[in-house]
Design an enzyme around this catalytic site. Structure first.
Site, PDB file in Angstrom:
ATOM      1  N   LYS A 169       0.832  -1.213   0.000  1.00 15.95           N
ATOM      2  CA  LYS A 169       0.000   0.000   0.000  1.00 15.95           C
ATOM      3  C   LYS A 169       0.867   1.263   0.000  1.00 15.95           C
ATOM      4  CE  LYS A 169      -1.940  -1.167   3.955  1.00 15.95           C
ATOM      5  NZ  LYS A 169      -1.189  -2.426   4.236  1.00 15.95           N
TER       6      LYS A 169
ATOM      7  N   ARG B 125      -9.696   0.540   8.930  1.00 14.46           N
ATOM      8  CA  ARG B 125      -9.246  -0.811   9.262  1.00 14.46           C
ATOM      9  C   ARG B 125     -10.305  -1.595  10.011  1.00 14.46           C
ATOM     10  NH1 ARG B 125      -3.385   0.208   9.073  1.00 14.46           N
ATOM     11  NH2 ARG B 125      -2.197  -1.658   9.546  1.00 14.46           N
TER      12      ARG B 125
ATOM     13  N   ARG C  99      11.642  -4.919   5.118  1.00 18.56           N
ATOM     14  CA  ARG C  99      11.323  -3.527   4.765  1.00 18.56           C
ATOM     15  C   ARG C  99      12.263  -2.532   5.441  1.00 18.56           C
ATOM     16  NH1 ARG C  99       5.224  -1.772   5.326  1.00 18.56           N
ATOM     17  NH2 ARG C  99       5.368  -2.722   7.396  1.00 18.56           N
TER      18      ARG C  99
ATOM     19  N   ARG D  59      11.195  -0.277  11.119  1.00 18.27           N
ATOM     20  CA  ARG D  59      10.158  -0.094  12.124  1.00 18.27           C
ATOM     21  C   ARG D  59      10.278  -1.116  13.242  1.00 18.27           C
ATOM     22  NH1 ARG D  59       4.821   0.221   8.493  1.00 18.27           N
ATOM     23  NH2 ARG D  59       4.010  -0.847  10.341  1.00 18.27           N
TER      24      ARG D  59
ATOM     25  N   ARG E 165      -0.491  -8.828  13.351  1.00 16.59           N
ATOM     26  CA  ARG E 165      -1.066  -7.826  12.455  1.00 16.59           C
ATOM     27  C   ARG E 165      -1.869  -8.487  11.336  1.00 16.59           C
ATOM     28  NH1 ARG E 165       4.426  -4.991  11.487  1.00 16.59           N
ATOM     29  NH2 ARG E 165       3.363  -3.905   9.793  1.00 16.59           N
TER      30      ARG E 165
HETATM   31  P1  ADP Z   1       2.246  -1.864   3.224  1.00 18.43           P
HETATM   32  O1  ADP Z   1       2.250  -0.355   3.180  1.00 18.43           O
HETATM   33  O2  ADP Z   1       1.039  -2.452   2.551  1.00 18.43           O
HETATM   34  O3  ADP Z   1       2.437  -2.404   4.600  1.00 18.43           O
HETATM   35  P2  ADP Z   1       4.804  -1.637   1.791  1.00 18.43           P
HETATM   36  O4  ADP Z   1       4.450  -0.820   0.602  1.00 18.43           O
HETATM   37  O5  ADP Z   1       5.565  -0.975   2.882  1.00 18.43           O
HETATM   38  O6  ADP Z   1       3.489  -2.361   2.372  1.00 18.43           O
HETATM   39  O7  ADP Z   1       5.627  -2.908   1.274  1.00 18.43           O
HETATM   40  C1  ADP Z   1       6.189  -3.852   2.190  1.00 18.43           C
HETATM   41  C2  ADP Z   1       7.588  -4.253   1.731  1.00 18.43           C
HETATM   42  O8  ADP Z   1       7.479  -5.036   0.539  1.00 18.43           O
HETATM   43  C3  ADP Z   1       8.485  -3.059   1.374  1.00 18.43           C
HETATM   44  O9  ADP Z   1       9.805  -3.371   1.778  1.00 18.43           O
HETATM   45  C4  ADP Z   1       8.371  -2.945  -0.153  1.00 18.43           C
HETATM   46  O10 ADP Z   1       9.592  -2.446  -0.733  1.00 18.43           O
HETATM   47  C5  ADP Z   1       8.113  -4.380  -0.573  1.00 18.43           C
HETATM   48  N1  ADP Z   1       7.155  -4.487  -1.693  1.00 18.43           N
HETATM   49  C6  ADP Z   1       6.080  -3.690  -1.946  1.00 18.43           C
HETATM   50  N2  ADP Z   1       5.413  -4.123  -3.038  1.00 18.43           N
HETATM   51  C7  ADP Z   1       6.063  -5.227  -3.486  1.00 18.43           C
HETATM   52  C8  ADP Z   1       5.864  -6.128  -4.586  1.00 18.43           C
HETATM   53  N3  ADP Z   1       4.825  -5.984  -5.435  1.00 18.43           N
HETATM   54  N4  ADP Z   1       6.738  -7.139  -4.735  1.00 18.43           N
HETATM   55  C9  ADP Z   1       7.787  -7.304  -3.864  1.00 18.43           C
HETATM   56  N5  ADP Z   1       8.018  -6.496  -2.805  1.00 18.43           N
HETATM   57  C10 ADP Z   1       7.176  -5.460  -2.616  1.00 18.43           C
HETATM   58  P1  ADP Z   2       1.096  -1.965   7.886  1.00 14.10           P
HETATM   59  O1  ADP Z   2       0.388  -1.535   6.660  1.00 14.10           O
HETATM   60  O2  ADP Z   2       2.484  -2.430   7.638  1.00 14.10           O
HETATM   61  O3  ADP Z   2       0.314  -2.884   8.745  1.00 14.10           O
HETATM   62  P2  ADP Z   2       0.683   0.650   9.163  1.00 14.10           P
HETATM   63  O4  ADP Z   2       1.813   1.606   9.081  1.00 14.10           O
HETATM   64  O5  ADP Z   2      -0.518   0.908   8.354  1.00 14.10           O
HETATM   65  O6  ADP Z   2       1.322  -0.756   8.870  1.00 14.10           O
HETATM   66  O7  ADP Z   2       0.216   0.495  10.679  1.00 14.10           O
HETATM   67  C1  ADP Z   2       1.131   0.230  11.730  1.00 14.10           C
HETATM   68  C2  ADP Z   2       0.360   0.073  13.034  1.00 14.10           C
HETATM   69  O8  ADP Z   2      -0.304   1.298  13.360  1.00 14.10           O
HETATM   70  C3  ADP Z   2      -0.736  -0.971  13.004  1.00 14.10           C
HETATM   71  O9  ADP Z   2      -0.265  -2.276  13.288  1.00 14.10           O
HETATM   72  C4  ADP Z   2      -1.692  -0.446  14.097  1.00 14.10           C
HETATM   73  O10 ADP Z   2      -1.185  -0.744  15.394  1.00 14.10           O
HETATM   74  C5  ADP Z   2      -1.594   1.059  13.907  1.00 14.10           C
HETATM   75  N1  ADP Z   2      -2.604   1.565  12.959  1.00 14.10           N
HETATM   76  C6  ADP Z   2      -2.377   2.161  11.753  1.00 14.10           C
HETATM   77  N2  ADP Z   2      -3.519   2.508  11.159  1.00 14.10           N
HETATM   78  C7  ADP Z   2      -4.523   2.119  12.001  1.00 14.10           C
HETATM   79  C8  ADP Z   2      -5.941   2.177  11.943  1.00 14.10           C
HETATM   80  N3  ADP Z   2      -6.597   2.700  10.891  1.00 14.10           N
HETATM   81  N4  ADP Z   2      -6.644   1.662  13.003  1.00 14.10           N
HETATM   82  C9  ADP Z   2      -6.013   1.133  14.071  1.00 14.10           C
HETATM   83  N5  ADP Z   2      -4.680   1.030  14.173  1.00 14.10           N
HETATM   84  C10 ADP Z   2      -3.933   1.522  13.154  1.00 14.10           C
END
Ligand code: ADP
Ligand code: ADP
Ligand code: ZN
Length: 224
Positions: free
Chosen positions: A13, A88, A127, A161, A172
């Protein structure tokens, strides 16, 4: 254009939202980034959120809804936004509907990034992020072109992170399936749900997203 990117942790995302921010001038609204900033600043919200985030749970609806309500009221959001990590829970989705209706805004697309859970631990534990500009990278799947140097800003410092470890990722993912996945039928019933293949390479996912935004291909890709 106003979008939601929906998918589990590691789905891509943030990666795709950053690209759409650059290519389309949309504003990325990441509740995760906002909460991490609050934790870093040691604000009241940050103090409440810290332990929950470290354990891989969800911060309360009350807190995140208030954060988004403040952010959506700012003028830059009028250019169009990409919600990343919000809503979420069903309660957050309903609060969002109310907020948007009050401002005369609507959602154009809710895009599900379809991925297999099996790869998510690898995605998340590999990541890392540029400390200066926030550009996202991965140890194996998306390395900087020059090792140790950010492609976007030339920075040399990177961060990981605290919650990107295998144990927390599993919590998660559980939270995603229990509380966030129910939003898929909710948005499908509103006729705004689309999907892209989040397992494809990063550039291919971007191409699929652009096709959805361009309209034509979105019909073919409408989730069923
Ligand atoms: P999210 O915001 O949904 O948690 P991220 O965009 O941070 O996910 O992506 C998670 C990790 O996977 C990052 O290290 C990113 O560089 C990598 N990543 C994102 N999209 C892809 C993909 N399509 N294929 C392989 N790795 C990816
Ligand atoms: P990822 O996409 O990798 O799960 P985020 O950066 O979106 O990570 O979220 C990291 C953490 O922040 C989540 O595991 C949760 O604890 C909190 N968080 C983020 N967005 C929300 C939301 N909309 N509602 C509740 N908790 C959230
Ligand atoms: Zn950078």
């Amino acid at each position: 254009m106003n979008l939601i990117l929906l998918g589990p942790p590691g789905a891509g995302k943030g990666t795709q939202a950053q690209r759409l921010e650059r290519s389309r001038g949309l504003v990325q609204l990441s509740t995760g980034d906002m909460l991490r900033a609050a934790v870093k600043a040691g604000s009241e919200v940050g103090l409440k959120a810290k332990a929950v985030m470290e354990a891989g749970g969800l911060v309360s609806d009350e807190i995140v809804v208030a954060i988004i309500a403040d952010r959506i009221a700012q003028p830059d959001v009028a250019r169009g936004f990409i919600l990343d990590g919000f809503p979420r829970t069903p309660a957050q989705a309903q609060a969002l509907d109310t907020m948007l209706a009050q401002r005369g805004l609507k959602l154009d697309h809710v895009i599900e990034m379809k991925v297999d859970d099996a790869i998510m631990v690898d995605r998340v534990t590999g990541r890392f992020t540029c400390a200066k500009c926030g550009a996202g990278y991965h140890d194996r799947f998306h390395k900087p072109k020059v090792e140790g140097t950010c492609d976007q800003c030339g920075g040399h410092e990177f961060t990981r992170r605290a919650d990107d470890n295998a144990d927390t990722v599993r919590s998660r993912l559980d939270a995603y399936h229990a509380q966030t996945a129910p939003l898929l039928p909710y948005y499908q019933s509103k006729g705004v749900l689309r999907s892209v293949d989040g397992m494809a390479e990063i550039d291919e996912v971007t191409r699929q997203l652009e096709a959805v935004l361009a309209g034509g291909a979105s019909l073919a890709r409408a989730a069923n």
